[in-house]
Design an enzyme around this catalytic site. Structure first.
Site, mmCIF file in Angstrom:
data_model
loop_
_atom_site.group_PDB
_atom_site.id
_atom_site.type_symbol
_atom_site.label_atom_id
_atom_site.label_comp_id
_atom_site.label_asym_id
_atom_site.label_seq_id
_atom_site.Cartn_x
_atom_site.Cartn_y
_atom_site.Cartn_z
ATOM 1 N N TYR A 82 -1.066 6.438 8.372
ATOM 2 C CA TYR A 82 -1.333 5.619 9.554
ATOM 3 C C TYR A 82 -0.034 5.007 10.071
ATOM 4 C CZ TYR A 82 -2.639 1.451 12.195
ATOM 5 O OH TYR A 82 -2.730 0.468 13.155
ATOM 6 N N THR A 92 1.869 -1.115 15.017
ATOM 7 C CA THR A 92 1.292 -1.773 13.846
ATOM 8 C C THR A 92 2.371 -2.232 12.886
ATOM 9 O OG1 THR A 92 -0.064 -1.398 11.865
ATOM 10 C CG2 THR A 92 1.029 0.517 12.792
#
Length: 326
Positions: A141, A117
């Site tokens: 995250y 990501t």
């Protein structure tokens, strides 16, 4: 060749699985179906329902199929949630990746493609992230994914496996034939949320932060069509099959759209002027995050075909209307 795809019944995974099957690969999907759907596997791919925390189940699956290629999508992905529930992310993302890599080493996997990501960059200078940019994630995250990248890098160096970590920017849209798309019940993706508002499923869309240092005060993101993102995985696999070395690659278009611009595009495509309400910033959201995306083209030979916000929104809208039978 039989490949293993973890999380292959989810939004991104299912599009990649479909493209792999259409390219002639035999695909085994391993998914706990917490956010995935069995009927997203439209070519009859084998689905094994299981947890990445179940090391014995993984070991048996690898022993049965002798996988040489693994594509790993299974993860929790909501950045604001990771701020309030960090252990969920370190458990499901980092620890479970460790379990999967352990099985890969034991069974001689040669190629590994990792769903990473852009959140690993945190808040890059000028809002533009290149693969060489510092990785300073601002939420658990991003940190959980970066830790997984580190493990993958070290495993490849120690055991001869080769890998590509694909750092996604903002994935959106749906299969142009509306066979599959984003189905997460409590989705936070702006284009899906806006489409639901246009369908009357939500009262309004919230604009989280209107005082950013951007032209209209709202956050800017690099939105990439799911079909182009999926094709980047096949390009990465072809790269590894040609003998390509371990690397990390941004997958985006290199340009951004603001929250207000996206909302206006959904209104235009849907023909519905749904309400949008200004709200405070969310924790962990950078003002701007756009890819420097040259490496995907030069190293992988990847060519996007859906690089247009209106196309992305139109495909997402068509899927959402079909999903809700409107």
């Amino acid at each position: 060749m039989t490949v293993l795809v973890t999380g292959g019944a989810g939004y991104i995974g299912s599009h990649v699985v479909r493209q792999l099957s259409e390219a002639g690969y035999t695909v085994v999907v391993y998914d706990n179906l917490s956010t995935g759907f069995a009927d997203a596997l439209v070519h009859g791919e084998r689905l094994v329902v299981g947890e990445l925390a179940d090391s014995d189940r993984l070991d048996a699956l690898f022993a049965e199929h002798g996988f040489k290629t693994v594509l790993h999508f299974a993860a929790s992905i909501v950045a604001p949630e990771s701020v309030t529930d960090p252990l969920k992310y370190y458990s499901n993302n980092t620890r479970n990746t460790l379990n999967l890599l352990t099985a890969c080493v034991k069974h001689g996997v040669e190629r590994f493609i990792f769903s990473s990501t852009a959140a690993v960059y945190g808040m890059p200078e000028n809002g533009i992230a290149a693969e060489e940019s510092p990785t300073v994630p601002i939420n658990p995250y991003g940190t959980s994914k970066l830790m997984s990248e580190w493990m993958l890098r070290d495993v490849c160096a120690a055991h001869g496996m080769r890998s590509v970590a694909l750092r996604y920017f903002n994935v959106a849209g749906a299969d142009p034939q509306a066979r599959m798309g984003q189905r997460t019940p409590e989705a936070t993706h702006l284009i899906k949320v806006s489409s639901q508002a246009a369908l009357g499923m939500r009262e309004k869309v919230s604009i989280f932060g209107t005082d950013y240092a951007t032209p209209d005060g709202t956050g800017i993101r690099d939105y990439i069509h799911i079909e182009d993102l999926a094709s980047a995985h096949l390009a990465a696999l072809a790269y590894l099959e040609r003998g390509g070395e371990t690397t990390r690659i941004n997958v985006g278009y290199g340009k951004g759209a603001s929250v207000r611009e996206v909302i206006e595009m959904v209104r235009r495509v849907s023909g519905v002027h749904f309400p949008a309400e200004e709200a405070p910033r969310r924790p962990g959201d950078p003002a701007m995050l756009v890819a420097k995306a040259d490496r995907a083209r030069t190293v992988l030979g990847w060519t996007p075909h859906y690089d247009d916000l209106e196309t992305i929104v139109a495909d997402a809208w068509r899927w959402e209307a079909k999903l809700n039978k409107r």
